[in-house]
Scaffold this motif. Sequence first.
Motif, PDB file in Angstrom:
ATOM      1  N   VAL A 163      31.498  38.498  13.292  1.00 37.76           N
ATOM      2  CA  VAL A 163      30.268  37.723  13.413  1.00 37.76           C
ATOM      3  C   VAL A 163      30.447  36.441  12.612  1.00 37.76           C
ATOM      4  CG1 VAL A 163      27.774  37.687  13.100  1.00 37.76           C
ATOM      5  CG2 VAL A 163      28.916  39.836  13.617  1.00 37.76           C
ATOM      6  N   ARG A 164      30.205  35.303  13.230  1.00 40.67           N
ATOM      7  CA  ARG A 164      30.397  34.031  12.535  1.00 40.67           C
ATOM      8  C   ARG A 164      29.304  33.051  12.928  1.00 40.67           C
ATOM      9  NH1 ARG A 164      35.919  32.255  15.808  1.00 40.67           N
ATOM     10  NH2 ARG A 164      34.904  31.638  17.774  1.00 40.67           N
ATOM     11  N   LEU A 165      29.069  32.105  12.031  1.00 47.86           N
ATOM     12  CA  LEU A 165      28.064  31.061  12.232  1.00 47.86           C
ATOM     13  C   LEU A 165      28.769  29.760  12.570  1.00 47.86           C
ATOM     14  CD1 LEU A 165      24.915  30.928  11.924  1.00 47.86           C
ATOM     15  CD2 LEU A 165      25.326  29.901   9.680  1.00 47.86           C
ATOM     16  N   ARG A 166      28.320  29.100  13.628  1.00 45.36           N
ATOM     17  CA  ARG A 166      28.935  27.831  14.038  1.00 45.36           C
ATOM     18  C   ARG A 166      27.886  26.742  14.102  1.00 45.36           C
ATOM     19  NH1 ARG A 166      31.972  27.725  19.421  1.00 45.36           N
ATOM     20  NH2 ARG A 166      31.929  25.522  18.862  1.00 45.36           N
ATOM     21  N   ARG A 167      28.315  25.528  13.705  1.00 48.70           N
ATOM     22  CA  ARG A 167      27.448  24.355  13.807  1.00 48.70           C
ATOM     23  C   ARG A 167      28.345  23.128  13.874  1.00 48.70           C
ATOM     24  NH1 ARG A 167      22.782  22.433   9.453  1.00 48.70           N
ATOM     25  NH2 ARG A 167      21.925  20.725  10.717  1.00 48.70           N
ATOM     26  N   ASP A 168      28.548  22.612  15.069  1.00 46.92           N
ATOM     27  CA  ASP A 168      29.431  21.463  15.246  1.00 46.92           C
ATOM     28  C   ASP A 168      28.979  20.675  16.471  1.00 46.92           C
ATOM     29  OD1 ASP A 168      30.339  22.995  17.426  1.00 46.92           O
ATOM     30  OD2 ASP A 168      31.985  23.843  16.249  1.00 46.92           O
ATOM     31  N   ARG A 169      29.832  19.770  16.909  1.00 46.59           N
ATOM     32  CA  ARG A 169      29.452  18.921  18.044  1.00 46.59           C
ATOM     33  C   ARG A 169      29.237  19.748  19.306  1.00 46.59           C
ATOM     34  NH1 ARG A 169      33.184  13.825  19.345  1.00 46.59           N
ATOM     35  NH2 ARG A 169      32.303  13.263  17.303  1.00 46.59           N
ATOM     36  N   SER A 170      30.048  20.777  19.496  1.00 47.42           N
ATOM     37  CA  SER A 170      29.909  21.581  20.716  1.00 47.42           C
ATOM     38  C   SER A 170      28.575  22.316  20.782  1.00 47.42           C
ATOM     39  CB  SER A 170      31.052  22.595  20.809  1.00 47.42           C
ATOM     40  OG  SER A 170      30.967  23.544  19.764  1.00 47.42           O
ATOM     41  N   THR A 171      27.936  22.538  19.625  1.00 50.45           N
ATOM     42  CA  THR A 171      26.630  23.202  19.583  1.00 50.45           C
ATOM     43  C   THR A 171      25.498  22.205  19.377  1.00 50.45           C
ATOM     44  OG1 THR A 171      26.650  23.585  17.200  1.00 50.45           O
ATOM     45  CG2 THR A 171      27.735  25.224  18.576  1.00 50.45           C
ATOM     46  N   GLN A 172      25.832  20.892  19.499  1.00 54.66           N
ATOM     47  CA  GLN A 172      24.849  19.825  19.248  1.00 54.66           C
ATOM     48  C   GLN A 172      24.283  19.935  17.832  1.00 54.66           C
ATOM     49  OE1 GLN A 172      22.183  20.405  22.680  1.00 54.66           O
ATOM     50  NE2 GLN A 172      23.092  18.584  23.620  1.00 54.66           N
TER      51      GLN A 172
END
Length: 461
Positions: A163-172
Amino acid sequence: SSWQKINTALRSWREFAASRGWPTVIETDDPLRGGKLAAWVTSLVALTTLVYASISKYVWGLCTWMTLQHQADPRVAVPEWRTFMAATKVLTFVPAKPHDRWTVENLEKVLVILDPTKFEDIQLAVLLLLLFYTFARSETPLSKTRGGRDCFDPKEDLTWSDVRLRRDRSTQYRQIVEVRFKKVKTDQRMERAEARGDGDWRPVGAVDDPLWDLPTWYVRLLGFYGRKRGDSEPFFIDPSLCPANVTAGEVWMHRDAEPREAWLYRDALTASYAAQRAAGVPDSELAAFHGLRVEGYNLSKRGNGVAITGAHGGWTSRSGRKRYDRFGPRSAHRISQNMLRARVSDFSASSEDEDSGDSEDAEPPERAAAPPASRIDRSQLQSPGAGSSSSPVAAQLVRPQPVGGATQNPLLPEGWTEKRREAPSGTRYTTYVGPHGEKASSRVAAWAVFESVVSCEATPA
């Protein structure tokens, strides 16, 4: 598993054989092998409530165990054994009952009462939303026992690295949670294309309501760990390990959790039942974890369409093709938001029956049925030209139905209209509106509402 079926059948057979003074092992040349097996099956029919699907598995399990004792399958060369089992099926067959849904309304009641400052409540919320948004089976995140074959296994059960948290350009630059699936019920050897490389990840996007936002609850859970957890640690750990009165942001887990400290399925299920009762859910509506998979699928099918819902749930994958290859790069991130929009929109009445194998079969209400006042002739439906629809009746039956407009339908009760709408996913659907604002999702439901109103009006005060 197969061994569970074998052991369950063997326990039943041991007790039955001992009561008659028979040895547990049925030898290959035993002339009474067929009679012993038939007597045991007859006892299952007469003395238990087992249905045919279970009885046939008992027979398979016992016969498999006999072959493991280097004895022949006791069914071999027994005359008319298939006829005997067919007769057993006639007496004990029961149609499969669909899984009970955990309705989205009851799920919201549970989320409302969960305390966002308590570890056990936060972990339960993460579990419920994870199952709801990913359509996962409960064996994916939770193990069954603390030891033996069904204990926690990092190759199968959910670990911290899954389980991981993502926040980058691909997720706006919006937070999303990604969950990695490994062994699943339909792919025990991980042969699906999605499992190659870094693994089979399913994203859960952010939603507008914090109560329903999995990333928000996940970040709250992180507040109880003051370190980077080990990759092979159980993701869900036994809440009883958490000291009393620990508040959000107070670190209490300073070491790696051991496999025996994983949260077990039975304990998590008990906690979910307690939360449902605390939220005011009646006992008749209590649902298990599989009900979240059912409800999530139904909502996603309405809000996102069947194609991406099937891909997200892992039902329509093809060899050599990744899960979301057929859809836009951010389509998967919008699945959770569209599910909630379906919940509050006209087309999302999640409490009503749905045409899927997961919904319950409600008994249709009985209504008055009578022949029309006059016989309908084919000439009334067609003009002299074959295939023409210029007659008044035909024109009424095949009239165009514009999206957003309300039109009359001769198959509806008096005063009811049908409206064509379009979901954000592009899926078109029809709703039915009564003269006093009543709503229904089908003509059958519209007639049920109409007749209930008529019966209430006809009942003397």
